[in-house]
Design an enzyme around this catalytic site. Structure first.
Site, PDB file in Angstrom:
ATOM      1  CB  SER A 104     -61.479  29.879 -30.345  1.00 51.89           C
ATOM      2  OG  SER A 104     -60.594  29.021 -30.996  1.00 51.89           O
TER       3      SER A 104
ATOM      4  CG  ASP B 222     -54.753  31.705 -25.508  1.00 54.48           C
ATOM      5  OD1 ASP B 222     -54.050  31.021 -26.261  1.00 54.48           O
ATOM      6  OD2 ASP B 222     -55.890  32.087 -25.795  1.00 54.48           O
TER       7      ASP B 222
ATOM      8  CG  HIS C  19     -57.757  28.975 -26.597  1.00 54.19           C
ATOM      9  ND1 HIS C  19     -57.578  30.224 -27.140  1.00 54.19           N
ATOM     10  CD2 HIS C  19     -58.529  28.299 -27.462  1.00 54.19           C
ATOM     11  CE1 HIS C  19     -58.220  30.282 -28.286  1.00 54.19           C
ATOM     12  NE2 HIS C  19     -58.806  29.126 -28.508  1.00 54.19           N
TER      13      HIS C  19
END
Lengths: 676, 672
Positions: free
Chosen positions: A256, A578, A631
């Site tokens: 991320s 995602d 994610h």
């Protein structure tokens, strides 16, 4: 009384179930007799009264004992029992990748560095105000979040940063938790890195060759170095691990926002000392084998815009659609969203994820790279052959309107769908913001909206449509202080000439479109992300109905698409991704801008795209699934873990099979006209 | 009719009651009586039969229901109290907690200056599982050592299996990887509520310390020191940590705070880091002078502890011997096949680090058959905890105590192990003389035969020197492993090239301090607690196989006020480490320029008088001098804080001495 009697009998009978019938019959007889005699009996009456309180106690006692008994059984149960049950129901599980690869004979080879993303890392208190007494070195963020419920305003106060400097407010020191515990679990039972860590451990990794580069994810990247020396720590730890593992280079795994953080690190470490780490030009090629980005928002995420603009995103919009009024009511003076907004706007790091690259990447008023995308298309493609689905697509596209993803924020559904020539826009830049609408009662909950008058708010709404370019201006308009801080640390453009000396400033380092990759021809960059989940891409906004202390804008949840398969739902247009990062942001750099020798990648670092198709868990027993593409849940995806372990054990990109693509990322990249 | 039915029902329930609720039946009966009292005054008009019936009813009702009722009542009360507790403001008005040293220094404006490294000792550091056998399923990265020790109760054998090391190599057994917990969490609390470093960390936090300038050098305390580097790179990590903190904190030198065995570990590190590369860290000769400001050893075990001898010999210490006196038979009983001590011994004998705690310096330091540096120690005062020394008064000219030990035969502490009380008190000429070579019989056979054991017992008294022969005989493998890792002698010539080997590095009597004239070494320890010094042993009564052949003779006690109690001779110390071990190096051997301290590193002794807690409320109080509890001692914390904030030893007051350490040190004739 009789009730108790019967219950008691039933309890006692558990042990001797064969005789139970006789018992209960006898009991009933008993009860009748008792009632007969009891009513005439004063003592019995007294007892009945007494039993009212006793009944409660008795009941609580029963429940407690049973609970303890169950707990005892649970604790006495062998640890492998749940797995055994699950396997009995769903069939045998596949071997976890760590075990599988251990059987293949893979062993720990390259040291591994994890770089956690935003939100997932734990934060603990080192110094606080009076209200946070007794929380020294307790987690404020991560863990059980117990303090949020007990003292919410105290908690929000300690989590906020200084509005001017973006550093600690006076008298408060909240610091990142260090070590693997920082982000292995976000909350009890909600894994982030834990699955990956345990699989790596199976082939022989341990603390000495795994390192979690924990940093305070609220700060801007350069400030983590200024305040905590986080970047220096990462540098020193990588150097140590490379030295102690016999010169084998490190494999870095950012997740991320950690992806952007590590981009920043790679520039920082080679830059000369006052601003950078002074590692010299060869540092990255000497110490890093591969960077395996998981779900990287290289080019930002549209979600960040909605978060900064109105402190809401799809999830909050859905909550508002389901229970209107709940979030907005003033009943307990809760004003949750405002509190959240006040807190998050002090976090510089959220601004690192504002969409980068402007209209070139994210599309203008009338075009976007993803145009023509249909959520139903991919479902069909999995069943049909490529050719037929392609034809179908064409017909489908002609039938439906092309969604203007480029308009990241539009006011009203009509505006979002109308062609650009029909929209009348009044420029908000330089518009008079008007007098302060907020009355004094709002001052305790200061968001920058209160410095903005009615004039400013209408000016914002009159502009109607915002693309990625004008979004940045919009944020400058509505939150000047925050953006003043932000623009000192981040930049969102595209560099025309990368050799311009201004790009030596640290604010460009986390933007892949304004930096060159380090000179490390042997390094490899992977972009690994999930696909197949609708992901927020653009929003339809409206003015809030009430305008007192509220955030003046909110997502228009009434705006829905025409059909079931439409991309518009609850005021949010979605594309493939995602769930948090759209494919475009996660994949474009590795798919095109860094492919081969380009101006962003002068040394020709090899880049690979590994997509993982989302497959939701079949049943509840599987938890968050082993094939998820979401994610955070992707960190438990077996295929992804296997790829990482192979690379950590020495494999190269080609050994994994090069690219693995399910989405249209290459097609979309083609549409982006970026000089390379 | 009804009563008959009732009785029948009772009969049906009776066996059940007895079997399932036998535990609670006592409670049930008690409440029965209460019910009776409650009921009878109202019933006094009714005839006997009715009464009887009521009683039976009550009895029947009471058995299960009363239990449930009781549990329910307790639960509800508990919840209520919990609820109230949560609503309680964090600090009650009127109940003033004494200000912590951190708060006071913060108000004085003492800021964080030098970065700090904490080095934990033996036992206190947490260990977690990284790879285990099938029996340890689900314990990945869970603490095996430290925390709540839940796994001991759940699967004790599995737990022991995972904590032992390989008997040959002293490293991991195949298929098991247990590693030290890293970071400050490694040793802040040993078990929930039992702090080790937490109080010190909190006080440091108050004056501005945080992760970037406060770190813990956690290492696997079961391994020998050099093996922590070979297996875990623990020394390299420590070096890198210190270098990083030195640089990122504006080139401020580091203050190191080792505790207990950590002091020896850090001595090892000091030599390692300057030694050249294959064996050492390659930091070069100036490394320590450049990076380290002060070493503040808390309760250091510089010269070892006698406790280690008894731990190795029979896996017991004062505590175990005491337990045996209290409840004889529990430990020795074979009842559930537990053999707790045997298991403890088997596991702990695989831990090399225990050997590092064996008394060092031989008879020169610890005394021989007829002499010891502590002789004349007055146990009466120590035990009562009312020693009235004044700081710096080490002349010990108190006439009362002088008289005391003139009358009494001085204790022979030099005899660390003696078999039988007589042997511990007889003049040495009366002891049977036995050549130590003879005891080596049967050392190569796995089972120690009985005659050899008897021969050992005949020897009667062992000093520090001869005790090694004894251990070599009872634990040949362990001593063999250990002799490659540690040395316990005194160096004749420190420039001899053999002292470049790592096995000498943790022994302060066989190494030179680094060339760092600006560095300071402190020895901070508690005094005023009776500390184990030597033991009276006897043969174990049982001859069953695998049992430990010796045990502490807990019947051996002296008269009131003597130093012998429960088979253990006591001296002054902090409950674990005798004063000689903790203080001698800083009091004498490193004072000024000596051969052990060629560059004249300044050394200081700071003692903290143990004060008994006034009430249970202050359970581990702020003025304790006990080995671990001293980490909460306000005086000590303030000293550490001040040095960390830049003070020199002169500013915190130099030496502070309550015990006889200076006098004892004078009696030790060590060439300096």
């Amino acid at each position: 009384m009789s009730l108790i009697r019967r219950r008691k009998a039933a309890e006692a009978d558990k042990a001797s179930s064969s005789e139970s019938k006789i018992h209960t019959e006898r009991d009933e007889e008993d009860d009748k007799k008792k009632e007969g005699t009891g009513k005439s009996n004063k003592a019995e009456q007294k007892k009945n009264k007494w039993s009212c309180v006793n009944n409660c106690c008795w009941f609580v006692g029963c429940v407690c004992s049973i609970w303890w008994f169950l707990l005892f059984l649970y604790n006495a149960m062998p640890a492998s029992f749940p797995q055994y049950v699950t396997e009995a129901i769903t069939g045998p599980w596949p071997d976890p990748p760590g075990l599988k690869l251990k059987k293949e004979g893979l062993t720990a080879n390259h040291p591994v560095v994890f770089v956690p993303g935003i939100v997932t890392g734990g934060l603990e208190l080192w110094e606080g105000h009076q209200c946070a007494e007794g929380l020294f070195r307790k987690r404020l963020w991560g863990g059980t979040f117990g303090e949020v419920y007990r003292r919410p305003s105290c908690w929000a106060e300690h989590m906020s940063l200084d509005n001017e400097t973006g550093l600690d407010p006076p008298g408060i020191r909240v610091r990142p938790v260090s070590g693997l515990v920082a982000a292995d679990y976000f909350a009890p039972g909600y894994f982030v890195w834990a699955v990956l860590i345990s699989n790596l451990a199976q082939i022989g990794y341990e603390e000495k060759n795994m390192y979690m580069a924990a940093y305070d994810w609220r700060l801007s990247f350069q400030n983590t170095e200024v305040r905590d020396q986080s970047l220096s720590r990462i540098k020193s730890n990588i150097e140590l691990m490379v030295a102690t593992s016999g010169g084998r280079k490190a494999v870095v795994i950012p997740h991320s926002m950690g992806v952007l953080y590590f981009l920043h690190f790679m520039k920082w470490v080679e830059a000369p000392a006052p601003m950078g780490g002074g590692g010299g030009p060869g540092w990255c090629s000497k110490h890093i084998k591969a960077v395996m980005n998981i779900g990287g928002p290289f080019l930002g995420v549209p979600k960040a815009v909605a978060g900064l603009f109105s402190a809401e995103a799809k999830d909050i919009a859905v909550a508002r659609a389901i229970a209107p009024g709940f979030l907005d009511n003033d009943l307990f003076r809760v004003q949750t969203l405002q509190h959240v907004m006040k807190m998050t706007r002090t976090w510089d790091s959220t601004m690192s994820m504002i969409p980068k690259g402007g209209e070139t990447i994210w599309g203008g008023l009338d075009w976007s790279p993803e145009e023509g995308y249909l959520p139903s298309k991919r479902k069909q493609r999995t069943s049909d052959t490529q050719l037929t689905s392609h034809e179908e697509n064409k017909t489908l596209i002609s039938q439906t309107n092309i969604v203007n993803y480029g308009r990241i924020i539009s006011f009203g559904k009509e505006v979002a769908e109308a062609s650009s020539s029909k929209i009348e826009r009044i420029d908000f830049r330089g518009a008079f913001k008007g007098s302060n609408v907020a009355n004094t009662s709002c001052r305790d909950l200061w968001t920058e909206y209160h410095d903005m008058g009615v004039g400013g708010i209408t000016a914002v709404a009159e502009y109607k449509v915002y693309t990625a370019d004008s979004i940045v201006d919009l944020l400058h308009f509505v939150a000047p202080k925050m953006m003043a801080r932000g623009s000192a640390h981040f930049s969102y453009g595209i560099a025309d000439n990368l050799d311009d000396p201004k790009y030596e400033h640290y604010k460009y380092w986390s933007n892949p479109l304004e930096t060159k990759l380090p000179n490390a021809p042997d390094m490899e960059i992977f972009s690994m992300y999930g696909v197949g989940i609708p992901t927020e891409r653009s929003y339809i906004y409206k003015l809030s109905p009430s305008s007192e202390c509220y955030i003046p804008f909110q997502i228009d949840t009434s705006a829905d698409g025409h059909d079931e398969d439409g991309c518009l739902k609850d005021g949010v247009y979605t594309v493939d991704g995602d769930e948090t990062v759209p494919v475009l942001s996660a994949g474009f750099m590795c798919a095109k801008a860094w492919r081969g020798k380009t101006r962003f990648n002068p040394s020709g670092i090899r880049s690979y795209i590994r997509e993982y198709d989302h497959c939701p868990p079949a049943n509840l027993l599987e938890g968050r699934g082993t094939q998820s593409g979401a994610h955070v849940d992707i960190m438990g995806n077996f295929a992804l873990i296997e790829d990482i372990i192979r690379v950590a054990a020495g494999a190269k990109g080609e050994d994994l099979g090069g690219d693995q693509v399910y989405s249209d990322i290459f097609k979309w990249s083609e549409k982006i006209k970026l000089p390379l | 009719m009804a009563s008959i039915l009732k009785r029948r029902k009772l009969c049906c329930l009776e066996p059940l009651k007895c079997s399932s609720m036998s535990l609670q039946s006592f409670d049930g009966q008690k409440t029965d009586k209460k019910d009776e009292i409650f009921v009878t005054p109202l019933d006094n008009l009714k005839e006997k039969k009715q009464k009887k019936k009521n009683k039976k009813q009550a009895k029947e009702w009471s058995c299960v229901n009363n239990c449930c009722w009781r549990i329910g009542f307790l639960c509800t009360t508990w919840w209520l109290l919990c609820l109230l507790y949560h609503f309680l403001p964090p600090t009650l008005p009127g109940f003033q907690i004494p200000e912590s040293p951190g708060m006071r220094l913060k108000r004085e404006g003492v800021p964080a200056l030098h970065p700090i490294i904490l080095v934990p000792g033996i036992i206190t550091g947490g260990l977690e599982l990284w790879e285990g056998r099938p029996c340890a399923e689900g314990l990945f990265r869970k603490r095996l050592w430290g925390g709540n020790f839940a796994e001991i109760l759940k699967r004790p054998l599995c737990w022991l299996d995972h904590l032992s090391l390989d008997n040959e190599t002293g490293l991991d057994p195949p298929g098991i990887r247990v590693r030290a917990v890293p970071g400050l969490v490694a040793a802040d609390y040993f078990a929930p509520g039992y702090f080790v470093w937490a109080v010190l960390i909190e006080n440091l936090g108050k004056i501005g310390y945080e992760q970037k300038n406060l770190n813990m050098a956690a290492y696997d305390w079961r391994l020998s020191f050099q093996n922590t580097e070979i297996r875990d790179k623990a020394l390299s990590r420590l070096k890198s940590k210190i270098e990083l903190m030195y640089i990122t904190n504006g080139y401020k030198k580091v203050v190191v705070v080792p505790h207990s065995m950590g002091a020896n570990y850090f001595l090892h590190f000091l030599k390692w880091v300057e030694a050249p590369h294959p064996m050492g860290g390659g930091g070069g000769p100036g490394w320590c002078a450049k990076h380290i400001k002060a070493i503040m050893n808390i309760g250091p075990t510089f010269l070892g502890v006698p406790k280690a001898v008894s731990k190795i010999l029979s896996a017991e210490g004062k505590d175990v011997a005491f337990l045996r006196t209290m409840a004889p038979g529990i430990l020795d009983s074979d009842y559930l096949g537990l053999q707790t001590l045997e298991h403890v011994m088997r596991v702990s004998r695989t831990w090399d680090s225990i050997i590092s705690l064996m008394p060092k310096g031989g008879e020169t330091i610890w005394g021989h058959l007829d002499w010891s540096p502590e002789e004349g120690n007055n146990c009466h005062d120590v035990k009562k905890g009312c020693v009235k020394h004044t700081a710096g008064d080490n002349n010990y000219n108190n006439s009362d105590t002088k008289k005391n030990f003139q009358v009494k035969e001085p204790m022979k502490y030099g005899r660390i192990i003696s078999f039988g009380k007589e042997a511990s008190q007889l003049p040495s000429t009366l002891l049977p003389v036995l050549d130590s070579k003879e005891t080596s019989c049967g050392s190569n056979s796995a089972i120690v035969n009985l005659s050899c054991i008897q021969k050992i017992a005949e020897r009667n008294a062992y000093t520090v020197r001869t005790v090694f022969d004894l251990l070599r005989f009872v634990a040949p493998k362990m001593i063999k492993r250990a002799e490659a890792q540690f040395s316990h002698g005194i160096a004749e010539n420190l420039d001899h090239p053999k002292y470049n080997h790592y096995k000498y590095w943790s022994n302060p009597l066989e190494t030179k301090l680094p060339d760092a004239p600006d560095m300071e070494i402190y020895s901070l320890y508690g005094v005023g607690i009776p500390t184990e010094r030597s033991y009276v042993y006897k043969m174990s009564p049982s001859d069953k196989c695998k049992s430990i052949p010796f045990q502490i003779d807990n019947s051996a006690g002296g008269e009131e006020g003597s130093c012998l109690e429960g088979g253990v001779y006591f001296v002054d110390g902090d409950g674990s480490v005798p004063v000689v071990s903790a203080g001698f190096m800083c009091a004498k051997a490193w004072r000024g320029r000596t051969r052990f301290n060629p560059s004249g590193v300044a050394s200081y002794v700071r003692e903290y008088q143990h004060k008994r807690s006034a009430s249970l409320l202050e359970w581990r109080r702020v003025e304790s001098g006990a080995h671990v509890d001293i980490m909460g001692n306000v005086g000590m914390i303030e000293d550490v804080l001040r040095v960390a904030a830049g003070a020199t030893a002169a500013e915190i007051g130099g030496d502070m001495i309550f015990s006889d350490i200076m006098k004892m040190a004078e009696r030790i004739h060590l060439r300096l």
